[in-house]
Design a protein around this motif. Structure first.
Motif, PDB file in Angstrom:
ATOM      1  N   GLU A 101      34.152  49.298  39.613  1.00  0.00           N
ATOM      2  CA  GLU A 101      34.037  50.300  40.669  1.00  0.00           C
ATOM      3  C   GLU A 101      35.374  50.425  41.389  1.00  0.00           C
ATOM      4  N   VAL A 102      35.754  51.653  41.678  1.00  0.00           N
ATOM      5  CA  VAL A 102      37.004  51.899  42.389  1.00  0.00           C
ATOM      6  C   VAL A 102      36.743  52.931  43.472  1.00  0.00           C
ATOM      7  N   ASP A 103      37.210  52.614  44.672  1.00  0.00           N
ATOM      8  CA  ASP A 103      37.170  53.616  45.742  1.00  0.00           C
ATOM      9  C   ASP A 103      38.577  53.737  46.315  1.00  0.00           C
ATOM     10  N   GLU A 104      38.710  54.413  47.435  1.00  0.00           N
ATOM     11  CA  GLU A 104      40.030  54.657  48.007  1.00  0.00           C
ATOM     12  C   GLU A 104      40.744  53.375  48.402  1.00  0.00           C
ATOM     13  N   GLU A 105      39.987  52.327  48.695  1.00  0.00           N
ATOM     14  CA  GLU A 105      40.580  51.111  49.240  1.00  0.00           C
ATOM     15  C   GLU A 105      40.724  49.969  48.245  1.00  0.00           C
ATOM     16  N   GLU A 106      39.801  49.847  47.292  1.00  0.00           N
ATOM     17  CA  GLU A 106      39.866  48.691  46.411  1.00  0.00           C
ATOM     18  C   GLU A 106      39.176  48.925  45.077  1.00  0.00           C
ATOM     19  N   GLU A 107      39.428  48.000  44.192  1.00  0.00           N
ATOM     20  CA  GLU A 107      38.801  47.991  42.876  1.00  0.00           C
ATOM     21  C   GLU A 107      37.926  46.743  42.793  1.00  0.00           C
ATOM     22  N   THR A 108      36.704  46.910  42.320  1.00  0.00           N
ATOM     23  CA  THR A 108      35.782  45.784  42.217  1.00  0.00           C
ATOM     24  C   THR A 108      35.250  45.685  40.797  1.00  0.00           C
ATOM     25  N   TRP A 109      35.375  44.510  40.218  1.00  0.00           N
ATOM     26  CA  TRP A 109      34.787  44.202  38.923  1.00  0.00           C
ATOM     27  C   TRP A 109      33.590  43.298  39.167  1.00  0.00           C
TER      28      TRP A 109
ATOM     29  N   ASN B 225      38.297  32.479  35.790  1.00  0.00           N
ATOM     30  CA  ASN B 225      37.128  31.594  35.666  1.00  0.00           C
ATOM     31  C   ASN B 225      36.022  32.252  34.851  1.00  0.00           C
ATOM     32  N   ILE B 226      35.803  33.544  35.058  1.00  0.00           N
ATOM     33  CA  ILE B 226      34.808  34.277  34.260  1.00  0.00           C
ATOM     34  C   ILE B 226      35.232  34.299  32.792  1.00  0.00           C
ATOM     35  N   LEU B 227      36.506  34.547  32.552  1.00  0.00           N
ATOM     36  CA  LEU B 227      36.992  34.612  31.170  1.00  0.00           C
ATOM     37  C   LEU B 227      36.898  33.263  30.468  1.00  0.00           C
ATOM     38  N   ARG B 228      37.013  32.168  31.218  1.00  0.00           N
ATOM     39  CA  ARG B 228      36.835  30.840  30.619  1.00  0.00           C
ATOM     40  C   ARG B 228      35.389  30.623  30.196  1.00  0.00           C
ATOM     41  N   LEU B 229      34.461  31.208  30.938  1.00  0.00           N
ATOM     42  CA  LEU B 229      33.036  31.078  30.600  1.00  0.00           C
ATOM     43  C   LEU B 229      32.671  31.923  29.386  1.00  0.00           C
ATOM     44  N   ASP B 230      33.333  33.070  29.222  1.00  0.00           N
ATOM     45  CA  ASP B 230      32.995  33.993  28.128  1.00  0.00           C
ATOM     46  C   ASP B 230      34.241  34.769  27.714  1.00  0.00           C
ATOM     47  N   ASP B 231      34.924  34.288  26.693  1.00  0.00           N
ATOM     48  CA  ASP B 231      36.161  34.946  26.280  1.00  0.00           C
ATOM     49  C   ASP B 231      35.939  36.274  25.566  1.00  0.00           C
ATOM     50  N   THR B 232      34.680  36.623  25.240  1.00  0.00           N
ATOM     51  CA  THR B 232      34.411  37.930  24.628  1.00  0.00           C
ATOM     52  C   THR B 232      34.592  39.072  25.630  1.00  0.00           C
ATOM     53  N   LEU B 233      34.677  38.740  26.917  1.00  0.00           N
ATOM     54  CA  LEU B 233      34.819  39.771  27.949  1.00  0.00           C
ATOM     55  C   LEU B 233      36.162  40.481  27.899  1.00  0.00           C
ATOM     56  N   VAL B 234      37.150  39.918  27.217  1.00  0.00           N
ATOM     57  CA  VAL B 234      38.441  40.606  27.117  1.00  0.00           C
ATOM     58  C   VAL B 234      38.287  41.951  26.413  1.00  0.00           C
ATOM     59  N   ALA B 235      37.221  42.125  25.656  1.00  0.00           N
ATOM     60  CA  ALA B 235      36.962  43.413  25.001  1.00  0.00           C
ATOM     61  C   ALA B 235      36.784  44.535  26.016  1.00  0.00           C
ATOM     62  N   LEU B 236      36.467  44.183  27.265  1.00  0.00           N
ATOM     63  CA  LEU B 236      36.245  45.197  28.307  1.00  0.00           C
ATOM     64  C   LEU B 236      37.421  45.338  29.260  1.00  0.00           C
ATOM     65  N   ALA B 237      38.543  44.761  28.922  1.00  0.00           N
ATOM     66  CA  ALA B 237      39.691  44.781  29.821  1.00  0.00           C
ATOM     67  C   ALA B 237      40.107  46.196  30.207  1.00  0.00           C
ATOM     68  N   GLN B 238      39.914  47.150  29.324  1.00  0.00           N
ATOM     69  CA  GLN B 238      40.308  48.530  29.607  1.00  0.00           C
ATOM     70  C   GLN B 238      39.100  49.409  29.927  1.00  0.00           C
ATOM     71  N   LEU B 239      38.034  48.796  30.420  1.00  0.00           N
ATOM     72  CA  LEU B 239      36.872  49.571  30.872  1.00  0.00           C
ATOM     73  C   LEU B 239      37.353  50.579  31.911  1.00  0.00           C
ATOM     74  N   PRO B 240      37.060  51.856  31.712  1.00  0.00           N
ATOM     75  CA  PRO B 240      37.537  52.855  32.675  1.00  0.00           C
ATOM     76  C   PRO B 240      36.938  52.640  34.066  1.00  0.00           C
ATOM     77  N   ALA B 241      37.698  52.955  35.075  1.00  0.00           N
ATOM     78  CA  ALA B 241      37.192  52.908  36.447  1.00  0.00           C
ATOM     79  C   ALA B 241      35.979  53.817  36.558  1.00  0.00           C
ATOM     80  N   GLY B 242      34.975  53.369  37.311  1.00  0.00           N
ATOM     81  CA  GLY B 242      33.768  54.163  37.486  1.00  0.00           C
ATOM     82  C   GLY B 242      32.804  54.075  36.316  1.00  0.00           C
ATOM     83  N   HIS B 243      32.942  53.057  35.494  1.00  0.00           N
ATOM     84  CA  HIS B 243      32.082  52.873  34.322  1.00  0.00           C
ATOM     85  C   HIS B 243      31.453  51.485  34.312  1.00  0.00           C
TER      86      HIS B 243
END
Length: 101
Positions: free
Chosen positions: A35-43, A64-82
């Motif tokens: 999520e992204v708004d005028e002030e910040e980005e939140t994952w 810390n999240i990536l250490r728990l599940d390294d498959t999450l790097v597949a979402l590194a380029q998840l578009p804002a607002g998705h």
């Protein structure tokens, strides 16, 4: 901001939202949103059970999240607002736009 060591558009020490289901219960991450708004980005990284009560929520570092599940790097380029969901840790991610408020 993405680098070879960090493909995400935020720093590895940036705080992200998750829950104790992930950090303590070790459930797999099945729901991710950016999520992204005028002030910040939140994952957010959740198990997909729909329990978003504040008592269960936690702020943790992205690395810390990536250490728990390294498959999450597949979402590194998840578009804002998705957001992305999957049925299991071995399933393909399905990406869609977040509903407008």
């Amino acid at each position: 901001m993405p680098t070879q060591n960090n493909p995400f558009p935020i720093m590895l020490d940036a705080m992200v939202v998750t829950s104790e289901y992930i950090t303590k219960g070790r459930l797999p991450v099945l729901y991710v949103c950016r999520e992204v708004d005028e002030e910040e980005e939140t994952w957010q990284f959740h198990c997909g059970n729909g329990d978003f009560t504040m008592e269960r929520m936690q702020l943790v570092r992205l690395d810390n999240i990536l250490r728990l599940d390294d498959t999450l790097v597949a979402l590194a380029q998840l578009p804002a607002g998705h957001f992305a969901t999957r049925e299991s840790i071995d399933a393909q991610w399905k990406v869609a736009a977040l509903p407008e408020e």
